[in-house]
Design a protein around this motif. Structure first.
Motif, mmCIF file in Angstrom:
data_model
loop_
_atom_site.group_PDB
_atom_site.id
_atom_site.type_symbol
_atom_site.label_atom_id
_atom_site.label_comp_id
_atom_site.label_asym_id
_atom_site.label_seq_id
_atom_site.Cartn_x
_atom_site.Cartn_y
_atom_site.Cartn_z
ATOM 1 N N ALA A 109 0.838 -1.205 0.000
ATOM 2 C CA ALA A 109 0.000 0.000 0.000
ATOM 3 C C ALA A 109 0.868 1.247 0.000
ATOM 4 C CB ALA A 109 -0.922 -0.017 1.212
ATOM 5 N N SER A 162 2.393 1.999 -3.484
ATOM 6 C CA SER A 162 1.376 2.489 -4.407
ATOM 7 C C SER A 162 1.041 3.936 -4.084
ATOM 8 C CB SER A 162 0.118 1.623 -4.306
ATOM 9 O OG SER A 162 0.453 0.261 -4.467
ATOM 10 N N THR A 222 -4.239 -6.823 1.638
ATOM 11 C CA THR A 222 -3.280 -6.076 0.817
ATOM 12 C C THR A 222 -4.007 -5.362 -0.321
ATOM 13 O OG1 THR A 222 -1.677 -7.812 1.298
ATOM 14 C CG2 THR A 222 -1.115 -6.262 -0.439
ATOM 15 N N GLY A 223 -4.873 -6.104 -1.031
ATOM 16 C CA GLY A 223 -5.627 -5.505 -2.131
ATOM 17 C C GLY A 223 -6.477 -4.350 -1.652
ATOM 18 N N THR A 224 -7.151 -4.549 -0.512
ATOM 19 C CA THR A 224 -7.993 -3.485 0.038
ATOM 20 C C THR A 224 -7.140 -2.268 0.385
ATOM 21 O OG1 THR A 224 -9.309 -5.260 1.004
ATOM 22 C CG2 THR A 224 -9.783 -3.023 1.747
ATOM 23 N N ILE A 236 -4.294 -1.373 -0.895
ATOM 24 C CA ILE A 236 -3.835 -0.710 -2.121
ATOM 25 C C ILE A 236 -4.954 0.159 -2.687
ATOM 26 C CG2 ILE A 236 -3.213 -1.133 -4.532
ATOM 27 C CD1 ILE A 236 -1.644 -3.585 -3.569
ATOM 28 N N THR A 237 -6.172 -0.415 -2.747
ATOM 29 C CA THR A 237 -7.310 0.334 -3.280
ATOM 30 C C THR A 237 -7.535 1.602 -2.464
ATOM 31 O OG1 THR A 237 -8.321 -1.719 -4.015
ATOM 32 C CG2 THR A 237 -9.766 0.193 -3.806
ATOM 33 N N ALA A 296 -8.697 1.882 -9.120
ATOM 34 C CA ALA A 296 -8.098 1.469 -7.851
ATOM 35 C C ALA A 296 -8.670 0.132 -7.401
ATOM 36 C CB ALA A 296 -8.345 2.537 -6.788
ATOM 37 N N HIS A 298 -7.287 -2.714 -9.721
ATOM 38 C CA HIS A 298 -5.889 -3.025 -9.427
ATOM 39 C C HIS A 298 -5.765 -3.746 -8.085
ATOM 40 C CE1 HIS A 298 -1.604 -2.869 -9.409
ATOM 41 N NE2 HIS A 298 -1.544 -2.017 -8.406
ATOM 42 N N GLY A 299 -6.462 -3.213 -7.067
ATOM 43 C CA GLY A 299 -6.416 -3.846 -5.742
ATOM 44 C C GLY A 299 -6.952 -5.262 -5.799
#
Lengths: 546, 296
Positions: free
Chosen positions: A45, A48, A155-157, A159-160, A173, A176-177
């Motif tokens: 995160a 990014s 992790t995805g959350t 990053i978003t 976002a 990608h996340g």
């Protein structure tokens, strides 16, 4: 009646059967991964967010529509960095710049964590007691995977959320996340499957890593060769790229990747139900004639144990650098024709990419990461020999501890040199096949130039072995992986020079474009020796664990 | 050889504040088979780790044939070791592990190694991954007994062996003794210790509470005496060393006896003894006596 009674019993404090053994398993799994998980989420995160917030319009201004097309059309650029889409958008630029790195970090961590807390624990015999309880093997596995799944999802959350907060478009976002999250899930499932197939953790980790590596190569080849573009549909990295965040935000590739992850999960679940505890689907319990080569001394035995890992790492490194060599001509030619991009690349830390020497020098710097991590992993494996008590019989032989450690250091250093040599030859071969001009001596000079960083990793790992043996792998990988992240992020956000100078990469001369920085090389080598001496002293003085 | 095989002076080990071993002074003469007993957690394995230099003492020192135990390169030239929990390299076969240990060890009699492997019925072609606990133990035992090291340190070496293999083990210990090797045997198998050991040390809560021969230990402990007689009932209450006198029937007595039996025998002579049975305590009873004291 029974559950009610049990719960009532538990509530009133009477000793009763724990009606939810699963929760204890979940806690056990969570304890084993929480520290690494926090770091992965924060790094992914954070990277990014940093790149997105520091994106300025330089790129958008300089890159006219025509130039962007040229960039997107160049196979070498695409091979190396992925297909550039939406570079004029802060989000799109972030995805292009950090997407692959973040995906590799998340994927590699997921594989290592999965095999470590499943097959690794089972291999060490720590699951025997667990599996003698009421929970069968597939259920124990499912509990551990459930906890692991939380990490890529988080992790995805993260990053978003980071990308939205940085002001990029929410739809991109989210795509990608979600892509990073699903890639992480795919890696966990793949590692879970290989952990059922192979009876030993190194085999399971190696197979899953090979799958990930082949996926990365398939993405690179699919990007570089238009006719083979379909290859990207077979690769997790390719599918991630095909979602095209901030441009088309496609969901189909995401669904394909999710379906593949689900299929792997089902296969892992079935394999877990079909094998013995402590065994794999592939087992060779039958006898074989003895292979007595390299068993004559602790030194040769260290070499023998290193041979297989070195071969695995060398294969991966050779494949990558062969590809780097193959696209060298195309890429340098493109940058020579488009000086605007060469300038941009220089600003982004890739100087003189328009010559073969400059281009290979830039990519050779990356070699420090796998070679350094290789050294750290080997020493971490050596540290683990104490806790799994395999070292005990050797330590009881008339061999001083420092000789045991010295043998390991020598074998590891030899492996690192072999990896650098293989990378140099592979690059030279690739460049030569495509008609470029890079001599083998120049290529080897470039790859050997990163060895001081690998030596720093080895030294840091030995220091950790002597003082904090449980952190051997993490501390050993710090100079290479941490140093690279520090330099990349530092440059992206314009950090003060002294911060960037902390990274050993800041002192690495671009060989073969320039002469080696001998004073920095000597300083790094000296520091590595000092770390090794201090670590060796600590190792000699402390109790062996186990 | 006048030098003791093994000597410790004030050997002490603390893990943090927890004392694992407290001021151990022990000497094992060359050529002895020494049994090292103690309940779980008494410090037996800690002692062995200190003797082998795998752990560093908090205080005190240890010597192996006069060589400081910390100097492992020299000290281990006289030692072969079988750990309590044998872990082997899973990808190596038994033969490969024996080769490695023979080539890096203090000198091995290869012919005897082959003989031992056959006697212990060890399948040397299998990778260690496929070995059971007992088989892993056999690999370590074969490797250790086949060395010509003058001192064998064996930590619970038979816990995973079946009775047949345990017999082989006792046989191998006997052969080692005949060759003049010293054996330091830590074990919970009291019958085994009783059968093979010349001297015994008992460790309790990190302290050495007794060192004696098996016979000597017995002398210190109570024997169970049963007497039948035809004469007048003897009054044993006042005799030193006699305890727990009970009449088990008409003309039958049972009591516990500690120390020399002379005074009791004198008294019993007057009672026209028809049978006399003295059962010496087993090592297990002696051990439980010591262990019981700790829990009381």
């Amino acid at each position: 009646m029974s559950t009610e009674t049990l719960r009532a019993g538990a509530a009133t404090g009477t000793p009763a059967l724990n009606s939810r053994p699963g929760r204890a398993l979940t806690r056990l799994a969570a304890r084993q991964i929480r520290r690494g998980a926090v770091i992965v989420v924060a790094v992914a995160a954070g990277m990014s967010a940093l790149v997105a917030t520091t994106f300025d319009s330089v790129l958008a201004d300089a890159a006219t529509a025509g130039a962007l097309d040229a960039l997107a059309a160049n196979p070498a650029i695409r091979t190396l960095f992925g297909e550039p889409v939406a570079l004029d958008d802060p989000g799109g630029f972030t995805v292009w710049r950090t997407g692959t790195v973040v995906a590799v970090i998340v994927g590699v961590w997921c594989i290592l964590a999965t095999t470590r807390i499943t097959r690794g624990e089972e291999d060490a015999g720590r699951w025997d007691v667990l599996l003698a309880g009421r929970t069968p093997l597939p259920a124990v596995l499912a509990r551990h995977l459930g906890v692991l799944f939380a990490v890529p999802v988080l992790t995805g959350t993260a990053i978003t959320v980071a990308l939205v907060l940085a002001g990029t478009h929410p739809a991109g976002a989210v795509v990608h996340g979600a892509g990073i999250a699903v890639l992480g899930l795919f890696c966990i499932d793949a590692a879970a499957l290989t952990a059922q197939v192979f009876a030993a953790r190194p085999g399971a980790t190696g197979a899953a890593m090979a799958l990930l590596g082949v996926g990365l190569l398939a993405r690179m080849v699919g990007d570089g060769v238009t006719a083979l573009g379909w290859l990207r549909w077979t690769s997790p990295f390719g599918l991630l790229e095909l979602t095209r965040p901030y441009a088309q935000n496609r969901l189909l590739p995401l669904l394909v990747l999710a379906a593949a992850a689900a299929a792997l999960l089902v296969a892992a679940r079935m394999a877990a139900g079909r094998r013995d505890v402590g065994g794999g689907l592939v087992t060779s319990t039958s006898g074989r004639p003895p292979r007595l080569r390299l068993l004559g001394s602790v030194e040769t035995f260290a070499v023998r144990r290193a041979l297989r890992p070195v071969a695995g790492w060398a294969t991966a490194v050779a494949a990558y650098f062969l590809l780097i060599g193959l696209i060298a001509e195309s890429l340098t030619g493109f940058l020579g024709d488009n000086p605007a991009f060469a300038d941009l690349a220089a600003q982004a830390g890739f100087a003189a990419l328009n010559t073969t020497e400059g281009y290979t020098a830039t990519l050779f710097a990356l070699l420090a990461i796998p070679v350094g991590v290789f050294a750290a992993v080997r020493l971490a494996e050596f540290a683990a020999l104490e806790t799994n008590r395999r070292l005990t019989l050797l330590a009881a032989q008339p061999v001083p501890r420092n000789r045991l450690l010295g043998a390991e250091i020598t074998a590891t250093a030899g492996g690192a040199v072999a990896l650098a040599t293989v990378a140099g030859f592979a690059t030279w071969l690739g460049v030569t096949i495509t008609g470029g001009g890079l001599g083998p001596a120049a290529a080897l000079a470039g790859t050997w130039n990163v060895l001081p960083i690998a030596a720093l990793c080895l030294g840091a790992a030995v220091l950790a072995l002597g003082c904090a043996p449980r952190a051997t792998g993490a501390i050993g990988a710090l100079p290479a992986a941490g140093g690279f992240l520090l330099q990349t992020i530092g440059q992206s956000i314009g950090a003060p020079a002294w911060v960037i100078d902390l990274s050993p990469f800041a002192h690495l001369a671009p060989v073969p474009l320039a002469e080696a920085n001998w004073s920095a090389t000597l300083a790094m080598a000296g520091l590595a020796v000092a770390l090794t001496v201090v670590g060796g002293y600590g190792y000699r003085r402390r109790d062996l664990r186990g | 050889m006048s030098e003791p095989a093994l000597r410790t002076a004030h050997l002490t080990k603390h893990y943090g504040r927890v004392p694992a071993l407290d001021d151990l002074n022990l000497e094992v003469g060359a050529g002895q088979v020494f049994g090292f007993l103690g309940p779980n957690g008494a410090g037996k394995s800690t002692t062995i780790r200190l003797l082998l230099g795998l752990a560093r003492p908090t205080a005190g020192r240890a010597w192996i044939f006069g060589v400081d135990a910390a100097d492992v390169a020299r000290a281990h030239r006289s030692v072969a070791y079988v750990p309590a929990d044998v872990a082997l390299w899973p990808q190596l076969t038994g033969a490969e592990i024996l080769e490695l240990l023979a080539r890096t060890g203090p000198g091995t009699d290869r012919a005897y190694q082959r003989e031992l492997a056959d006697r212990f019925a060890l399948d040397r072609t299998k990778p260690a991954r496929a070995y059971s606990t007992g088989n892993r133990q056999k690999v370590a035992l074969v490797a250790a007994f086949a060395t010509r090291a003058p001192l064998l340190v064996l930590d619970e070496p038979t816990s995973g062996l079946d009775p047949l293999m345990e017999r082989e083990f006792r046989h191998a210990v006997g052969q080692a003794r005949d060759r003049g090797q010293t054996v330091f045997l830590s074990s919970h198998q009291l019958a085994e210790v009783e059968a093979v050991c010349d001297r015994i040390g008992i460790l309790r809560a990190g302290r050495l509470v007794e060192v004696a021969t098996v016979a000597g230990l017995r002398r210190l402990h109570r024997a169970d005496v049963t007497v039948t007689y035809t004469g007048p009932a003897p009054d044993l209450a006042a005799v030193p060393g006699v305890d727990n006198v009970e009449t088990t029937g008409k003309g039958q007595l049972r009591f516990a006896l500690t120390g020399p039996p002379g005074p009791v025998l004198n008294l019993l002579a007057a009672a026209d003894v028809s049978t006399l049975a003295i059962r010496e305590p087993s090592l297990e009873e002696i051990f439980l006596d010591y262990y019981g004291e700790a829990t009381r």
